[in-house]
Design a protein around this motif. Structure first.
Motif, PDB file in Angstrom:
ATOM      1  N   SER A 112       0.827  -1.205   0.000  1.00 25.00           N
ATOM      2  CA  SER A 112       0.000   0.000   0.000  1.00 25.00           C
ATOM      3  C   SER A 112       0.861   1.254   0.000  1.00 25.00           C
ATOM      4  O   SER A 112       0.451   2.311  -0.501  1.00 25.00           O
ATOM      5  CB  SER A 112      -0.933   0.006   1.214  1.00 25.00           C
ATOM      6  N   ALA A 113       2.073   1.140   0.564  1.00 24.63           N
ATOM      7  CA  ALA A 113       2.990   2.279   0.612  1.00 24.63           C
ATOM      8  C   ALA A 113       3.780   2.448  -0.682  1.00 24.63           C
ATOM      9  O   ALA A 113       4.637   3.336  -0.766  1.00 24.63           O
ATOM     10  CB  ALA A 113       3.944   2.111   1.787  1.00 24.63           C
ATOM     11  N   GLY A 114       3.552   1.572  -1.673  1.00 31.64           N
ATOM     12  CA  GLY A 114       4.144   1.788  -2.984  1.00 31.64           C
ATOM     13  C   GLY A 114       5.136   0.757  -3.457  1.00 31.64           C
ATOM     14  O   GLY A 114       5.554   0.785  -4.618  1.00 31.64           O
ATOM     15  N   ALA A 115       5.548  -0.167  -2.581  1.00 26.83           N
ATOM     16  CA  ALA A 115       6.442  -1.235  -3.031  1.00 26.83           C
ATOM     17  C   ALA A 115       5.638  -2.278  -3.787  1.00 26.83           C
ATOM     18  O   ALA A 115       4.460  -2.491  -3.495  1.00 26.83           O
ATOM     19  CB  ALA A 115       7.169  -1.861  -1.841  1.00 26.83           C
ATOM     20  N   THR A 116       6.272  -2.947  -4.746  1.00 27.58           N
ATOM     21  CA  THR A 116       5.517  -3.901  -5.575  1.00 27.58           C
ATOM     22  C   THR A 116       5.699  -5.347  -5.128  1.00 27.58           C
ATOM     23  O   THR A 116       4.762  -6.139  -5.204  1.00 27.58           O
ATOM     24  CB  THR A 116       5.939  -3.799  -7.048  1.00 27.58           C
ATOM     25  N   GLY A 117       6.913  -5.719  -4.722  1.00 27.38           N
ATOM     26  CA  GLY A 117       7.178  -7.108  -4.370  1.00 27.38           C
ATOM     27  C   GLY A 117       7.048  -8.058  -5.541  1.00 27.38           C
ATOM     28  O   GLY A 117       6.907  -9.268  -5.350  1.00 27.38           O
ATOM     29  N   ASP A 118       7.130  -7.527  -6.772  1.00 33.88           N
ATOM     30  CA  ASP A 118       6.876  -8.380  -7.940  1.00 33.88           C
ATOM     31  C   ASP A 118       8.125  -9.091  -8.463  1.00 33.88           C
ATOM     32  O   ASP A 118       8.071  -9.790  -9.468  1.00 33.88           O
ATOM     33  CB  ASP A 118       6.217  -7.574  -9.055  1.00 33.88           C
ATOM     34  N   HIS A 163      10.609  -7.957 -10.029  1.00 29.24           N
ATOM     35  CA  HIS A 163      11.163  -7.370 -11.245  1.00 29.24           C
ATOM     36  C   HIS A 163      11.374  -5.870 -11.126  1.00 29.24           C
ATOM     37  O   HIS A 163      12.313  -5.321 -11.706  1.00 29.24           O
ATOM     38  CB  HIS A 163      10.250  -7.675 -12.438  1.00 29.24           C
ATOM     39  N   THR A 164      10.517  -5.205 -10.368  1.00 30.06           N
ATOM     40  CA  THR A 164      10.606  -3.759 -10.171  1.00 30.06           C
ATOM     41  C   THR A 164      11.614  -3.454  -9.069  1.00 30.06           C
ATOM     42  O   THR A 164      11.656  -4.154  -8.051  1.00 30.06           O
ATOM     43  CB  THR A 164       9.227  -3.199  -9.779  1.00 30.06           C
ATOM     44  N   ASP A 165      12.413  -2.415  -9.242  1.00 29.84           N
ATOM     45  CA  ASP A 165      13.335  -2.005  -8.183  1.00 29.84           C
ATOM     46  C   ASP A 165      12.524  -1.340  -7.071  1.00 29.84           C
ATOM     47  O   ASP A 165      11.986  -0.243  -7.246  1.00 29.84           O
ATOM     48  CB  ASP A 165      14.395  -1.047  -8.729  1.00 29.84           C
ATOM     49  N   ASP A 166      12.451  -2.025  -5.934  1.00 32.68           N
ATOM     50  CA  ASP A 166      11.639  -1.547  -4.814  1.00 32.68           C
ATOM     51  C   ASP A 166      12.463  -0.842  -3.742  1.00 32.68           C
ATOM     52  O   ASP A 166      11.942  -0.583  -2.646  1.00 32.68           O
ATOM     53  CB  ASP A 166      10.910  -2.744  -4.169  1.00 32.68           C
ATOM     54  N   GLN A 220      12.218   1.325   1.410  1.00 32.54           N
ATOM     55  CA  GLN A 220      12.861   2.169   2.411  1.00 32.54           C
ATOM     56  C   GLN A 220      11.886   3.218   2.945  1.00 32.54           C
ATOM     57  O   GLN A 220      11.818   3.452   4.161  1.00 32.54           O
ATOM     58  CB  GLN A 220      14.094   2.856   1.808  1.00 32.54           C
ATOM     59  N   ARG A 221      11.126   3.813   2.064  1.00 34.93           N
ATOM     60  CA  ARG A 221      10.146   4.819   2.485  1.00 34.93           C
ATOM     61  C   ARG A 221       9.089   4.202   3.399  1.00 34.93           C
ATOM     62  O   ARG A 221       8.685   4.809   4.405  1.00 34.93           O
ATOM     63  CB  ARG A 221       9.510   5.445   1.246  1.00 34.93           C
ATOM     64  N   ALA A 222       8.664   2.984   3.092  1.00 32.27           N
ATOM     65  CA  ALA A 222       7.662   2.312   3.922  1.00 32.27           C
ATOM     66  C   ALA A 222       8.199   2.050   5.332  1.00 32.27           C
ATOM     67  O   ALA A 222       7.491   2.232   6.328  1.00 32.27           O
ATOM     68  CB  ALA A 222       7.238   0.999   3.259  1.00 32.27           C
ATOM     69  N   ILE A 223       9.460   1.622   5.426  1.00 33.27           N
ATOM     70  CA  ILE A 223      10.064   1.356   6.738  1.00 33.27           C
ATOM     71  C   ILE A 223      10.129   2.634   7.567  1.00 33.27           C
ATOM     72  O   ILE A 223       9.767   2.649   8.760  1.00 33.27           O
ATOM     73  CB  ILE A 223      11.471   0.747   6.550  1.00 33.27           C
ATOM     74  N   LEU A 224      10.577   3.727   6.948  1.00 35.49           N
ATOM     75  CA  LEU A 224      10.720   4.983   7.686  1.00 35.49           C
ATOM     76  C   LEU A 224       9.361   5.573   8.042  1.00 35.49           C
ATOM     77  O   LEU A 224       9.185   6.141   9.131  1.00 35.49           O
ATOM     78  CB  LEU A 224      11.539   5.976   6.861  1.00 35.49           C
ATOM     79  N   VAL A 272      16.001  -5.079  -4.457  1.00 39.14           N
ATOM     80  CA  VAL A 272      16.666  -3.859  -3.985  1.00 39.14           C
ATOM     81  C   VAL A 272      18.060  -3.772  -4.602  1.00 39.14           C
ATOM     82  O   VAL A 272      18.748  -4.778  -4.748  1.00 39.14           O
ATOM     83  CB  VAL A 272      16.744  -3.799  -2.446  1.00 39.14           C
ATOM     84  N   SER A 273      18.447  -2.546  -4.950  1.00 40.92           N
ATOM     85  CA  SER A 273      19.735  -2.328  -5.606  1.00 40.92           C
ATOM     86  C   SER A 273      20.706  -1.550  -4.735  1.00 40.92           C
ATOM     87  O   SER A 273      21.825  -1.264  -5.150  1.00 40.92           O
ATOM     88  CB  SER A 273      19.526  -1.594  -6.936  1.00 40.92           C
ATOM     89  N   SER A 274      20.287  -1.177  -3.524  1.00 41.86           N
ATOM     90  CA  SER A 274      21.188  -0.591  -2.532  1.00 41.86           C
ATOM     91  C   SER A 274      20.655  -0.945  -1.148  1.00 41.86           C
ATOM     92  O   SER A 274      19.577  -1.544  -1.016  1.00 41.86           O
ATOM     93  CB  SER A 274      21.328   0.922  -2.719  1.00 41.86           C
ATOM     94  N   THR A 275      21.400  -0.562  -0.120  1.00 43.34           N
ATOM     95  CA  THR A 275      21.117  -1.013   1.246  1.00 43.34           C
ATOM     96  C   THR A 275      19.751  -0.544   1.740  1.00 43.34           C
ATOM     97  O   THR A 275      19.371   0.621   1.570  1.00 43.34           O
ATOM     98  CB  THR A 275      22.211  -0.492   2.190  1.00 43.34           C
ATOM     99  N   ILE A 276      19.039  -1.470   2.391  1.00 46.05           N
ATOM    100  CA  ILE A 276      17.808  -1.149   3.107  1.00 46.05           C
ATOM    101  C   ILE A 276      18.174  -0.947   4.577  1.00 46.05           C
ATOM    102  O   ILE A 276      18.760  -1.834   5.206  1.00 46.05           O
ATOM    103  CB  ILE A 276      16.773  -2.276   2.960  1.00 46.05           C
ATOM    104  N   TYR A 277      17.834   0.221   5.105  1.00 49.62           N
ATOM    105  CA  TYR A 277      18.187   0.600   6.475  1.00 49.62           C
ATOM    106  C   TYR A 277      16.956   0.468   7.377  1.00 49.62           C
ATOM    107  O   TYR A 277      15.883   1.004   7.070  1.00 49.62           O
ATOM    108  CB  TYR A 277      18.721   2.031   6.476  1.00 49.62           C
TER     109      TYR A 277
END
Length: 779
Positions: free
Chosen positions: A404-410, A412-415, A420-424, A442-447
């Motif tokens: 709902s916050a915009g990540a796809t989990g599909d 194939h899409t870079d989430d 990261q926005r959903a976590i924060l 993900v293509s860079s670190t998830i904090y």
């Protein structure tokens, strides 16, 4: 305000008006199986009532429940094999679900009841179909449908399993559960007939490579539970009014913590096989109680019993109350009291072979218990424990969905940005982040900052890819929990972290938080899965085995370097509770119907370099890394219960450390260039360590299974009687103090313990059937 065990309590909103409301039932269900052939139509979440189950205590719900589990082309035991592309959460609202035959569990299934109003699964008096009200691995014409050592990623939680309508003279089992790693049973009550002659049993396990379970109550029965499996950690189990509380039919190593056995004839029966053929390798039994029971623990161990180190037993902090005989042996000459009964507390007691540090010494009697660091304890002197939160006290308004916050989990899409926005956002809004099932690329670190609470759905996956994680000389975390110097704690459960394709610099988990021991961070049922699954791009087609090719630095398949390190507990970090966490580098292709082996390179397993210490590792396992599985370096204050490792199957082709360079700041081991020789035996000397403890103190390991089954994919080296020649050494303790290992079980390893460069335990001195066992090691 302080809650239980001195933890600061978080503000809790009022419970919903309907006491049985549960957020998981109410939240919008958007999970997708990203690599399923039909991800847009495949259903991850299933409510059994949507499939026709009534839960009214009258209707036969067997077919409806089985349809809820099986629909959608899922993998059942009749097909065998394994897969990750048909996950399912099968949810049971409150109610009484009557069944007349087994509920057949499928692969990658979470059976979840409402924790606020536990659903009851009740057998009709005429129940006759199958082994178990819930059959976790149904038998077919060729034995178990799923290979028990390959049954991963599944759960059962929040149920009452009621067999009381079935006549006591009829054999019936609550849950049949031959299973392997990354599995759990939590918060289940087993109600059995307790009349004279009862044939009921709560859980039956006959094979597999587990595993973890906790918060279970067994009432009545011939056997509360019957357990046979390589290894398990079990915590907070209560057995009331059974003939035998626990029947241990076989194992290599088993750790029981916070067990309560009451009003049984025998509490724990580990005498299986008798004194000349003991089938129970070892048991570690701590922080527990046995009351009003004729025989607390029944063993077959004693002078002259076989195998020589069979039936190894360690007791620590066990309260006996009104027990006839505390520990009874079954020697060739007849039963003997090893530990007299009465009412008393055992600080430390054991039987088996000890190295303190030299040995073996054959012992049976009191031992000095571990000097337990206060920061690892809760009230009453027990080691701290904390069950996976299910957030049942919160309403659905307290959750934020990642999708709902915009990540796809599909897949194939870079989430990266959206996740990261959903976590924060969840943290800022003091909400719990619900990561809908999916593969989040993900293509860079998830904090993950302090204060975060994150829960997945049927093991949602964070999947790293790309160049950012591909520099072997500049490793990067896929998931970073806190930044160095950050304080506070997090909660995280029911997810997987993985890599896609070549990821030579990926560190899957980097834990930096300084969490207070009174309120540590907690990670439950969060696993690493490196390669061998759909979407990994590291399967049979890409990374086949090459046992007939001598692998060198020049011809090694660089594309199959999948991770730099799996978990790093960094120097500034402290205060982390890990429970049921499996860090797995795939040895086979999970999606292949034949489960054929693959060759994957991941440099390091779990590295603990914390300067403040204070870690709990409850039911953890680390497998198939190049240099080591567990390494404790310049750290202290650790509780670890039944750690389990496997050496990479391809080693020594190539030998460690290929293909990873030496890094001094990580305390990397240095490996010899030559093989070892013992008489006419030649043994690989540069296989990865199972356990390495360097410059550390107060490392307390309550059960360890360090296994080396293969030499270049051949198991001949570990066959019983072949001299344990898969690898020369597997456990190194160097420049450390205050290290205790209870019930060290090794496979395929010539020398079980190396202390400061000297081999102190030789396999042939500690024979225990297929394994070799040291009941007590202290440096």
């Amino acid at each position: 305000m302080l809650g239980e065990f001195g933890q600061p309590t978080k503000p809790v909103p009022p419970r919903p008006t309907n006491q049985c409301d549960y957020w998981l039932a109410d939240i919008k269900h958007q999970g997708i199986a990203a690599f399923n052939p039909s991800p847009n139509t495949y259903q991850v979440f299933r409510n059994v009532k949507d499939f026709g189950a009534k839960g009214d205590g009258v209707t036969d719900d067997t077919a409806a429940i089985n349809n809820a589990i099986s629909s959608g082309g899922r993998l059942g035991p009749a097909q065998g094999g394994s897969t990750t592309v048909t996950p399912a959460v099968v949810y049971f609202p409150s109610g009484v679900y009557m069944i007349n035959a087994s509920i057949i569990d499928y692969y990658y299934t979470q059976l979840i009841g409402n924790p606020n109003c536990l659903p009851t699964i009740r057998a009709f008096p005429t129940f006759s179909g199958g082994l178990g009200l819930i059959d976790g691995d149904q038998y077919g014409a060729n034995g178990l449908g799923f290979g028990a050592t390959n049954v991963f990623w599944r759960q059962i939680r929040n149920f009452i399993i009621d067999m009381t309508l079935v006549p006591g003279g009829s054999s019936v089992t609550g849950i049949h559960w031959p299973t392997a790693q990354a599995t759990s049973i939590q918060n289940v009550v087993f109600q059995m007939n307790s009349s004279t002659g009862t044939q009921h049993q709560g859980i039956f396990i006959e094979s597999g490579s587990g595993g973890f379970m906790n918060d279970l109550i067994f009432n009545g029965g011939l056997n509360g539970a019957v357990f046979g499996n390589q290894q398990f950690t079990m915590r907070n189990l209560t057995f009331n009014n059974a003939v035998t509380g626990i029947s241990q039919i076989w194992d290599w190593g088993w750790t029981y913590k916070s067990i309560s056995i009451n009003n049984c004839t025998v509490g724990l029966n580990m005498s299986s096989g008798g004194p000349t053929a003991q089938s129970v390798g070892s048991v570690t039994f701590i922080d527990s109680s046995i009351s009003n029971t004729a025989i607390g623990i029944l063993t077959a161990h004693g002078p002259g019993s076989l195998p020589p180190s069979g039936g190894s037993l360690i007791l620590e902090n066990v309260v006996f109350s009104n027990v006839g005989i505390a520990v009874e042996g079954e020697y060739p000459t007849g039963n003997t009291t090893a530990l007299a009964g009465g009412s008393f507390t055992v600080a430390g007691w054991g039987e088996g072979h000890s190295y303190t540090p030299n040995g073996p010494q054959i012992f049976e009697g009191p031992i000095t218990p571990v000097s337990r660091p206060a920061s690892l304890l809760q009230s009453g002197g027990k080691y701290y424990e904390r069950s996976k939160p299910q957030y049942q006290q919160y309403s659905v308004q307290n959750f934020l969905s990642a999708r709902s916050a915009g990540a796809t989990g599909d897949g194939h899409t870079d989430d990266t940005a959206a996740l990261q926005r959903a976590i924060l956002t969840a943290k800022a809004q003091r909400k719990i982040l619900f990561v809908d099932h999916g593969d989040y690329l993900v293509s860079s670190t998830i904090y993950i900052p302090a204060g975060s609470r994150i829960v997945g759905e049927s093991y949602s996956v964070i999947l790293s890819h790309g160049n950012f994680f591909n520099n072997i000389n500049e490793p990067q975390p896929v998931v970073q929990i806190g930044k160095p110097g950050e304080s506070g704690s997090i909660e995280w459960s029911d997810m997987i972290v993985s890599t896609q394709g070549q990821q030579r610099g990926a560190v899957l988990f980097e834990y930096n938080l300084n969490s207070p021991s009174s309120s540590p961070s907690g990670i439950w049922d969060v696993h690493a899965r490196v390669a061998g699954f759909a979407g990994s791009n590291l399967q049979l087609a890409e990374c086949p085995t090459t046992p007939n090719i001598t692998v060198t630095a020049d011809n090694l398949d660089q594309q199959c370097i999948a991770a730099f390190m799996t978990m790093h507990l960094t120097k500034p970090s402290s205060g982390l509770y890990l429970e049921n966490v499996w860090l797995w580098v795939a040895d086979h292709d999970v999606e292949d119907p034949q489960l054929r082996q693959i060759t994957i390179y991941a440099g390091r397993g779990l590295l603990d370099q914390s300067q403040s210490g204070t870690f709990w590792m409850v039911g953890t396992a680390v497998e198939h890394h190049v240099k080591y599985e567990y390494q404790f370096a310049d750290t202290h204050t650790v509780f670890a219960g039944q750690i389990q490792t496997e050496t990479a199957y391809y080693q020594p082709n190539p030998s460690a450390p290929l293909p990873f360079p030496y890094v001094a700041s990580l305390n990397d081991p240095v490996f010899p260039n030559t093989t070892a020789v013992d008489g006419n035996l030649t043994i690989p000397a540069a296989d990865g360590w199972g356990l390495r403890i360097v410059g550390s103190s107060a490392i307390n390991i309550y059960g360890a299974g360090l296994y080396s089954f293969f030499d270049n994919y051949s198991t001949t080296c570990s066959n019983q009687g072949n001299g344990e020649v898969c690898q020369n050494r597997i456990f190194e303790d160097v420049d450390s103090s205050g290290v205790t290992v209870y019930n060290l079980n090794t496979v395929g390893t010539h020398y079980q313990i190396e202390l400061n460069g000297v081999d102190v335990a030789y396999y042939a001195d500690n024979l225990n059937g297929f394994i070799d066992t040291v009941a007590l090691f202290r440096d």
